[in-house]
Design an enzyme around this catalytic site. Structure first.
Site, PDB file in Angstrom:
ATOM      1  N   GLU A  55      -5.823   7.598  -3.490  1.00  0.00           N
ATOM      2  CA  GLU A  55      -5.025   8.599  -2.776  1.00  0.00           C
ATOM      3  C   GLU A  55      -5.862   9.803  -2.385  1.00  0.00           C
ATOM      4  OE1 GLU A  55      -0.665  10.487  -2.432  1.00  0.00           O
ATOM      5  OE2 GLU A  55      -1.045   8.773  -3.724  1.00  0.00           O
ATOM      6  N   GLY A  74       1.469  12.002   1.749  1.00  0.00           N
ATOM      7  CA  GLY A  74       1.433  10.604   1.341  1.00  0.00           C
ATOM      8  C   GLY A  74       2.810   9.980   1.433  1.00  0.00           C
ATOM      9  N   HIS A  81      -5.286  -4.512  -8.641  1.00  0.00           N
ATOM     10  CA  HIS A  81      -6.408  -4.401  -9.579  1.00  0.00           C
ATOM     11  C   HIS A  81      -6.997  -5.783  -9.794  1.00  0.00           C
ATOM     12  CE1 HIS A  81      -4.987  -0.358 -10.214  1.00  0.00           C
ATOM     13  NE2 HIS A  81      -3.783  -0.850 -10.408  1.00  0.00           N
ATOM     14  N   HIS A  98      -4.980   2.050  10.640  1.00  0.00           N
ATOM     15  CA  HIS A  98      -4.155   2.467  11.777  1.00  0.00           C
ATOM     16  C   HIS A  98      -4.145   3.992  11.842  1.00  0.00           C
ATOM     17  CE1 HIS A  98      -0.816   2.779  14.593  1.00  0.00           C
ATOM     18  NE2 HIS A  98      -0.256   3.643  13.762  1.00  0.00           N
ATOM     19  N   GLY A 100      -2.225   6.616  13.953  1.00  0.00           N
ATOM     20  CA  GLY A 100      -1.184   6.917  14.930  1.00  0.00           C
ATOM     21  C   GLY A 100      -0.877   8.394  15.013  1.00  0.00           C
TER      22      GLY A 100
END
Length: 130
Positions: A55, A74, A81, A98, A100
């Site tokens: 993240e 997020g 894993h 992607h 966008g």
């Protein structure tokens, strides 16, 4: 490197986990994280630590996508894993899947010091260019 305001550097989870961003490019963000200090009770790297590394990388990449003025949040993170790690560093490499105007999705490949895949993650962020 992108960074938090000086007053917040010590409050960043990435700082506490020892994550170091070593390369930033709009098409590729790379960071390392130590296993030591990020283990679960059975002696290997915690899966949640992989999620934090993923993240962090995806958020930095999304921030680059909307820079210099924009917002990122997020939306979804998934991690698979593959292999446990007990020592050393893991390296995460984030690349866009992607880009966008409202959504950006990234793939993050995490490997051990021998280059073996340990985790594959995908992060989708809501993005807003201003």
């Amino acid at each position: 490197m992108l960074s938090a305001p000086p007053s917040l550097v010590d409050e960043q989870l990435a700082t506490r986990m020892g994550i170091e961003v070593i390369s930033i490019d709009p098409e590729r963000v790379v960071a390392t994280m130590p296993v030591r200090g990020n283990m679960q009770p059975f002696g290997w790297l915690h899966g949640g630590a992989n999620a934090v590394l993923a993240e962090t990388l995806g958020s930095v990449a999304a921030g680059l996508w909307v820079a210099p003025r924009g917002a990122v949040a997020g939306l979804e993170l998934s991690c698979t894993h593959h292999k446990s790690v007990r020592t050393g560093l893991v390296t995460g490499v984030c690349t866009p899947l992607h880009l966008g105007s409202r959504v950006a999705t990234y793939q993050i490949e995490i490997t051990d010091e021998k280059g073996r895949p340990t985790c594959t993650a995908r992060l989708t962020c809501l993005v807003h260019k201003r």
